[in-house]
Design a protein around this motif. Structure first.
Motif, PDB file in Angstrom:
ATOM      1  N   HIS A   1       7.409  -9.004   3.567  1.00  0.00           N
ATOM      2  CA  HIS A   1       7.682  -8.116   4.696  1.00  0.00           C
ATOM      3  C   HIS A   1       7.032  -8.682   5.950  1.00  0.00           C
ATOM      4  CE1 HIS A   1       8.829  -3.945   2.917  1.00  0.00           C
ATOM      5  NE2 HIS A   1       9.434  -4.917   2.275  1.00  0.00           N
ATOM      6  N   PHE A   2       7.758  -8.534   7.046  1.00  0.00           N
ATOM      7  CA  PHE A   2       7.223  -8.809   8.362  1.00  0.00           C
ATOM      8  C   PHE A   2       7.491  -7.564   9.191  1.00  0.00           C
ATOM      9  CE2 PHE A   2       7.877 -10.350  12.761  1.00  0.00           C
ATOM     10  CZ  PHE A   2       6.581 -10.771  13.002  1.00  0.00           C
ATOM     11  N   GLU A   3       6.436  -6.978   9.712  1.00  0.00           N
ATOM     12  CA  GLU A   3       6.540  -5.732  10.480  1.00  0.00           C
ATOM     13  C   GLU A   3       7.317  -4.665   9.711  1.00  0.00           C
ATOM     14  OE1 GLU A   3       8.035  -6.875  14.348  1.00  0.00           O
ATOM     15  OE2 GLU A   3       6.064  -7.654  14.922  1.00  0.00           O
ATOM     16  N   ARG A   4       6.972  -4.479   8.452  1.00  0.00           N
ATOM     17  CA  ARG A   4       7.501  -3.429   7.564  1.00  0.00           C
ATOM     18  C   ARG A   4       8.971  -3.574   7.187  1.00  0.00           C
ATOM     19  NH1 ARG A   4       4.524   2.146   9.266  1.00  0.00           N
ATOM     20  NH2 ARG A   4       2.459   1.451   8.634  1.00  0.00           N
ATOM     21  N   LYS A   5       9.528  -4.759   7.383  1.00  0.00           N
ATOM     22  CA  LYS A   5      10.925  -5.006   7.002  1.00  0.00           C
ATOM     23  C   LYS A   5      10.980  -6.245   6.126  1.00  0.00           C
ATOM     24  CE  LYS A   5      12.927  -3.038  11.151  1.00  0.00           C
ATOM     25  NZ  LYS A   5      13.621  -3.270  12.387  1.00  0.00           N
TER      26      LYS A   5
ATOM     27  N   LEU B   1      11.752  -9.772   4.947  1.00  0.00           N
ATOM     28  CA  LEU B   1      12.019 -10.981   5.705  1.00  0.00           C
ATOM     29  C   LEU B   1      13.375 -11.546   5.296  1.00  0.00           C
ATOM     30  CD1 LEU B   1      10.699 -12.860   7.789  1.00  0.00           C
ATOM     31  CD2 LEU B   1       9.906 -14.235   5.864  1.00  0.00           C
TER      32      LEU B   1
ATOM     33  N   MET C   1       3.994 -16.405  11.287  1.00  0.00           N
ATOM     34  CA  MET C   1       3.549 -15.022  11.470  1.00  0.00           C
ATOM     35  C   MET C   1       2.987 -14.472  10.158  1.00  0.00           C
ATOM     36  SD  MET C   1       4.423 -14.826  14.584  1.00  0.00           S
ATOM     37  CE  MET C   1       4.513 -13.173  15.192  1.00  0.00           C
TER      38      MET C   1
ATOM     39  N   LEU D   1       2.702 -12.402   6.907  1.00  0.00           N
ATOM     40  CA  LEU D   1       3.658 -11.772   5.993  1.00  0.00           C
ATOM     41  C   LEU D   1       2.915 -11.064   4.872  1.00  0.00           C
ATOM     42  CD1 LEU D   1       6.110 -14.798   5.665  1.00  0.00           C
ATOM     43  CD2 LEU D   1       6.416 -12.756   7.082  1.00  0.00           C
ATOM     44  N   THR D   2       3.532 -10.008   4.351  1.00  0.00           N
ATOM     45  CA  THR D   2       2.931  -9.240   3.262  1.00  0.00           C
ATOM     46  C   THR D   2       3.877  -9.236   2.072  1.00  0.00           C
ATOM     47  OG1 THR D   2       1.928  -7.789   4.921  1.00  0.00           O
ATOM     48  CG2 THR D   2       1.932  -7.009   2.643  1.00  0.00           C
TER      49      THR D   2
END
Length: 135
Positions: A16-20, A22, A56, A58-59
């Protein structure tokens, strides 16, 4: 599900990047109006490699059946792909499976999915071209 010789490990994680989730940049698919492509990873080694090549933060999150079902319903008859084990956002080639193939693999506890598609990176357009895999 029949697994072809061109099978890849079933993805178990997404980033996820910014809760979306990737997603790779994909060239417009002329024959398909609705499409959805995300990155998926079979294990930590693969998503760690991708994270190391991404600028950036990432999660990682588990790729769960409910997410796969929701994507199938939201895009309907469009093309839903999961690009599996990419080494970075500009990997030369990434094998992909359909969202439905991955969902079935999760439901039936399969370790592999067929590589139905290939994403080939075009450095000129900075986007992936989607091709059906020739098995």
């Amino acid at each position: 599900m029949t697994i072809s010789a061109d099978a890849i490990s079933t993805p178990r994680y997404i980033l996820h990047f910014e809760r979306k989730p990737l997603a790779p940049v994909v060239s417009k698919l002329l024959s398909i109006q609705d499409y959805h492509v995300i990155y998926g990873f079979s294990d930590k080694i693969h998503f760690d490699k991708f994270i190391a090549n991404y600028p950036m933060p990432l999660t990682p999150y588990p790729l769960v059946k409910i997410h796969l079902k929701n994507v199938n319903e939201s895009v309907g008859n469009g093309l839903n792909l999961i690009a599996i084990n990419a080494t970075g956002p500009e990997a030369v080639e990434v094998l992909a499976a359909t969202n439905l193939e991955v969902l079935e693999a999760h439901i039936h506890h399969h370790d592999q999915v067929p590589a139905s598609y290939r994403l080939k990176f075009d450095s000129e357009t900075q986007a992936y071209h989607v091709e059906e895999s020739l098995v």
